[in-house]
Scaffold this active site. Structure first.
Site, PDB file in Angstrom:
ATOM      1  N   LYS A  76       0.918  -1.162  -0.145  1.00 42.99           N
ATOM      2  CA  LYS A  76       0.106   0.194   0.140  1.00 42.99           C
ATOM      3  C   LYS A  76       0.779   1.210  -0.180  1.00 42.99           C
ATOM      4  O   LYS A  76       1.857   1.310   0.695  1.00 42.99           O
ATOM      5  CB  LYS A  76      -0.932   0.023   1.283  1.00 42.99           C
ATOM      6  CG  LYS A  76      -1.969   1.050   1.421  1.00 42.99           C
ATOM      7  CD  LYS A  76      -2.765   0.980   2.662  1.00 42.99           C
ATOM      8  CE  LYS A  76      -3.903   1.930   2.656  1.00 42.99           C
ATOM      9  NZ  LYS A  76      -4.813   1.643   4.083  1.00 42.99           N
ATOM     10  N   SER A 154      -9.722   1.886   3.158  1.00 44.82           N
ATOM     11  CA  SER A 154      -8.774   2.627   2.073  1.00 44.82           C
ATOM     12  C   SER A 154      -7.851   1.887   1.311  1.00 44.82           C
ATOM     13  O   SER A 154      -7.380   2.456   0.210  1.00 44.82           O
ATOM     14  CB  SER A 154      -8.002   3.703   2.771  1.00 44.82           C
ATOM     15  OG  SER A 154      -7.211   3.190   3.871  1.00 44.82           O
ATOM     16  N   SER A 178      -9.776  -0.622   7.246  1.00 43.94           N
ATOM     17  CA  SER A 178      -9.208  -0.296   5.734  1.00 43.94           C
ATOM     18  C   SER A 178      -8.645  -1.739   5.256  1.00 43.94           C
ATOM     19  O   SER A 178      -8.349  -1.559   4.063  1.00 43.94           O
ATOM     20  CB  SER A 178      -8.197   0.619   5.794  1.00 43.94           C
ATOM     21  OG  SER A 178      -8.887   1.910   5.899  1.00 43.94           O
TER      22      SER A 178
END
Length: 455
Positions: A76, A154, A178
């Protein structure tokens, strides 16, 4: 879908090489009709191929550094990697200085032999559960792709990198869901460990009180393998706990509100399957969950902690932010020091009371999110965005607030819209949770990861 153990077996047997795995991932990322360009913000093909060749040489020489050496993983865009810029899904940090060393979690993955294939897209600064990114585009959910549904966030790119086999595990973060929200919406597994389990060093912060680092992957076992690496522990194969006699609390306060009929029916079917295996499913009021909306009325802990990080940048470059993310960060101005301190005290009290309320239960069960991933187009309206974001964050975020650990397991039937079953418990019980989740997965998972790998 391929599990990490299936891939490791294939590598050990010589059925496939690490270079072939990396080249396959790179080809899927680059496919013009795929989601790769929206899933990854940076692809590190050269370093990945060099690492693959090194691991293939080591394996041929009989000195592989680990069983999983040579397997591609996505990172990420919230984690530092030496020589790369950590933009956190923003355009504000595009010209920031490259990282001088790896984040602690990234370093542990590399030392274990996993190959970072690239940096995945995300909600700007990780501050939304929907996964939308107005700067770089948003990868579409693999379900009903023509409709272009949200992937969840997210860690949006992290989830899609797995569903589309652009990587075989993903490193994500979870401050209010997330890892679990995109896993649930995309039909894979996402694990949020106890926050203190994995060091945050080298990870761009959202809310240090709530931030945790976890994996997304194709199975509970895959998540347990990556989690052990991240926690600096050795991994022992999961021995699925027999479900007979386990007691599961199904809260009746808050977590089932506004649930879509399809999600409710799928959740109820999963509970019936567990009950048929001898699990004791206990519907419990758990009224203290009803206190959470009021406790977090001014933005919770995330708003003031995020505002502390962004205050000076906002003063100079507010136009560089996604307006929806900016609005959430600015809620941090609504709290003064007394509000923040009182909330920290209230959280400590909440954790203590949750510990008492869950005594005698092995875990809580609830839908990870109460809705199916909606189309992106319907969220252009700001009111719809705010309402939907709050709804999808609601159930996962309560686990962060109680400092717990939780995992989302797909429980839908093959071909149906993805639905996640969240299994959650108190902090520090991660090994027990993963063992229980492995047993649950065998009963409720709507998809079964391949036991082998074909070229």
């Amino acid at each position: 879908m391929s599990t990490l153990n299936a891939l490791a077996d294939a590598l050990e047997s010589g059925h496939i090489t690490s270079r072939e795995l990396v080249e396959g991932c790179l080809a899927r990322i680059a496919a013009p009709d795929g989601e790769g360009q929206r899933t990854f913000l940076k692809v590190d093909a050269e370093r990945a191929l060099q690492a693959a060749d090194e691991y293939d040489r080591e394996r041929r020489a009989g000195r592989s550094r680990s069983r999983y050496a040579g397997i591609p993983i996505s990172i990420k865009d919230l984690f530092d990697r030496e020589g790369e810029i950590t933009t956190a899904g923003s355009k504000l940090l595009r010209n920031a200085a490259p990282a001088t060393k790896n984040a602690a979690s990234v370093e542990r993955l590399i030392r274990a032999g996993f190959i970072p294939i690239g940096r995945t897209n995300m909600t700007e600064f990780a501050y939304s559960g929907l996964g939308l990114n107005c700067h770089y585009g948003t990868p579409a959910n693999p379900f009903d792709r023509a409709t272009r549904r949200i992937p969840g966030g997210s860690s949006s790119g992290a989830a899609v990198s797995i569903t589309d086999s652009m990587a075989f595990a993903a490193l994500g973060t979870d401050t209010g869901g997330s890892c679990r929200i995109p896993a649930a919406m995309c039909g894979i597994v996402g694990f949020k460990p106890t926050a203190r389990r994995v060091p945050l060093a080298g990870t761009f912060p959202l809310s240090p009180s709530l931030d945790s680092i976890g994996p997304l992957a194709n199975s509970v076992e895959c998540c347990a393998i990556v989690d052990a690496v991240l926690a600096g522990e050795s991994h022992e194969p999961l021995a699925a706990v027999p479900l007979h006699g386990l007691r599961f609390a199904v809260p009746q306060t808050l977590v089932l509100d506004d649930i879509e009929e399809y999600v409710g029916n799928t959740f109820a079917r999963a509970l019936s399957r567990l009950s048929a295996q001898g699990a004791d499913i206990v519907e419990t009021p758990l009224e203290l969950l009803g206190e959470l909306p009021e406790l977090n009325r001014k933005g919770g802990l995330a708003a003031p902690e995020a505002y502390a990080t962004h205050r000076e940048w906002i003063a100079q470059h507010s136009d560089a932010y996604d307006p929806r993310v900016l609005t959430r960060i600015l809620r941090g101005k609504e709290q003064d020091a007394a509000d923040y301190i009182q909330l920290l005290r209230a959280r400590a009290d909440f954790i203590e009371r949750m510990s008492s309320a869950l005594m005698g239960f092995d875990a809580m069960l609830m839908p990870t999110v109460p809705i199916v991933a909606p189309p992106m187009a319907g969220l252009e309206d700001n009111a719809a965005y705010v309402r939907t974001n709050a709804l999808v964050l609601r159930n996962p975020a309560l686990v962060n607030f109680m400092d717990g650990c939780a995992i989302s397991i797909p429980c839908h039937d093959p071909g149906d819209a993805p639905v996640g079953l969240m299994v959650a418990t108190l902090g520090g019980r991660d090994p027990q949770l993963l063992a229980i989740a492995s047993g649950i997965e065998r009963v409720v998972a709507g998809h079964v990861a391949q036991s082998g790998l074909t070229r």
